[in-house]
Design a protein around this motif. Structure first.
Motif, PDB file in Angstrom:
ATOM      1  N   PHE A 121       0.848  -1.184   0.000  1.00  0.00           N
ATOM      2  CA  PHE A 121       0.000   0.000   0.000  1.00  0.00           C
ATOM      3  C   PHE A 121       0.887   1.238   0.000  1.00  0.00           C
ATOM      4  CE2 PHE A 121      -2.277  -3.382   2.091  1.00  0.00           C
ATOM      5  CZ  PHE A 121      -3.536  -3.323   1.508  1.00  0.00           C
ATOM      6  N   THR A 122       0.340   2.355  -0.477  1.00  0.00           N
ATOM      7  CA  THR A 122       1.078   3.609  -0.465  1.00  0.00           C
ATOM      8  C   THR A 122       0.110   4.776  -0.285  1.00  0.00           C
ATOM      9  OG1 THR A 122       2.700   4.976  -1.628  1.00  0.00           O
ATOM     10  CG2 THR A 122       1.000   3.971  -2.977  1.00  0.00           C
ATOM     11  N   ALA A 123       0.670   5.905   0.053  1.00  0.00           N
ATOM     12  CA  ALA A 123      -0.118   7.135   0.129  1.00  0.00           C
ATOM     13  C   ALA A 123      -0.473   7.571  -1.289  1.00  0.00           C
ATOM     14  CB  ALA A 123       0.686   8.226   0.840  1.00  0.00           C
ATOM     15  N   PRO A 124      -1.516   8.383  -1.457  1.00  0.00           N
ATOM     16  CA  PRO A 124      -1.890   8.841  -2.795  1.00  0.00           C
ATOM     17  C   PRO A 124      -0.846   9.793  -3.383  1.00  0.00           C
ATOM     18  CG  PRO A 124      -3.256   9.899  -1.126  1.00  0.00           C
ATOM     19  CD  PRO A 124      -2.393   8.891  -0.414  1.00  0.00           C
ATOM     20  N   LEU A 125      -1.065  10.178  -4.645  1.00  0.00           N
ATOM     21  CA  LEU A 125      -0.171  11.140  -5.284  1.00  0.00           C
ATOM     22  C   LEU A 125      -0.024  12.361  -4.399  1.00  0.00           C
ATOM     23  CD1 LEU A 125      -1.352  11.074  -8.991  1.00  0.00           C
ATOM     24  CD2 LEU A 125       0.806  10.271  -8.114  1.00  0.00           C
ATOM     25  N   THR A 126       1.057  12.948  -4.337  1.00  0.00           N
ATOM     26  CA  THR A 126       2.282  12.805  -5.095  1.00  0.00           C
ATOM     27  C   THR A 126       3.378  12.117  -4.290  1.00  0.00           C
ATOM     28  OG1 THR A 126       3.003  14.991  -4.400  1.00  0.00           O
ATOM     29  CG2 THR A 126       1.890  14.875  -6.504  1.00  0.00           C
ATOM     30  N   ALA A 127       2.986  11.270  -3.402  1.00  0.00           N
ATOM     31  CA  ALA A 127       3.950  10.494  -2.615  1.00  0.00           C
ATOM     32  C   ALA A 127       4.779   9.613  -3.551  1.00  0.00           C
ATOM     33  CB  ALA A 127       3.222   9.642  -1.584  1.00  0.00           C
ATOM     34  N   GLY A 128       5.948   9.226  -3.106  1.00  0.00           N
ATOM     35  CA  GLY A 128       6.848   8.426  -3.936  1.00  0.00           C
ATOM     36  C   GLY A 128       6.429   6.985  -4.120  1.00  0.00           C
TER      37      GLY A 128
END
Length: 110
Positions: free
Chosen positions: A9-16
């Motif tokens: 999982f990742t954070a939404p844009l504009t996270a890397g």
């Protein structure tokens, strides 16, 4: 995204994270886990990161201001169709990776 049996999982844009997910998608398209030679594995990893960062620099921005083609960049079709054409051809003579320069237009097209 799933990578080698793990759900990521990742954070939404504009996270890397989106850039990392694209790099992992490219590595999946290259069948990274089957590359045995450590120097070729390292080279594949670096090329996947280079290509993902190139897309990030050319296509990413504030999602309220720019239409970022995230679904396309993270799709298996993009990785399998474009990434190998951009980075997976090894020169038989040198073992070096050959990159395609038409990356931005391919990434923008729908």
């Amino acid at each position: 995204m799933e990578w080698q049996g793990y759900e990521l999982f990742t954070a939404p844009l504009t996270a890397g994270g989106a850039t990392m997910f694209e790099a992992l998608s490219i590595l999946q398209a290259l069948d990274f886990s089957s590359i045995e030679d450590e120097s070729k594995r390292t080279h594949a990893w670096l090329e996947a990161l280079r290509l993902a960062w190139r897309d990030r620099l050319g296509l990413f921005g504030d999602p309220t201001q720019v239409d970022v083609p995230m679904k396309r960049l993270l799709s298996g079709a993009y990785a399998e169709g474009n990434a190998p054409a951009r980075c997976a051809r090894l020169s038989r003579n040198t073992g070096c990776w050959v990159a395609d320069v038409d990356w931005l237009e391919q990434a923008r097209s729908t």
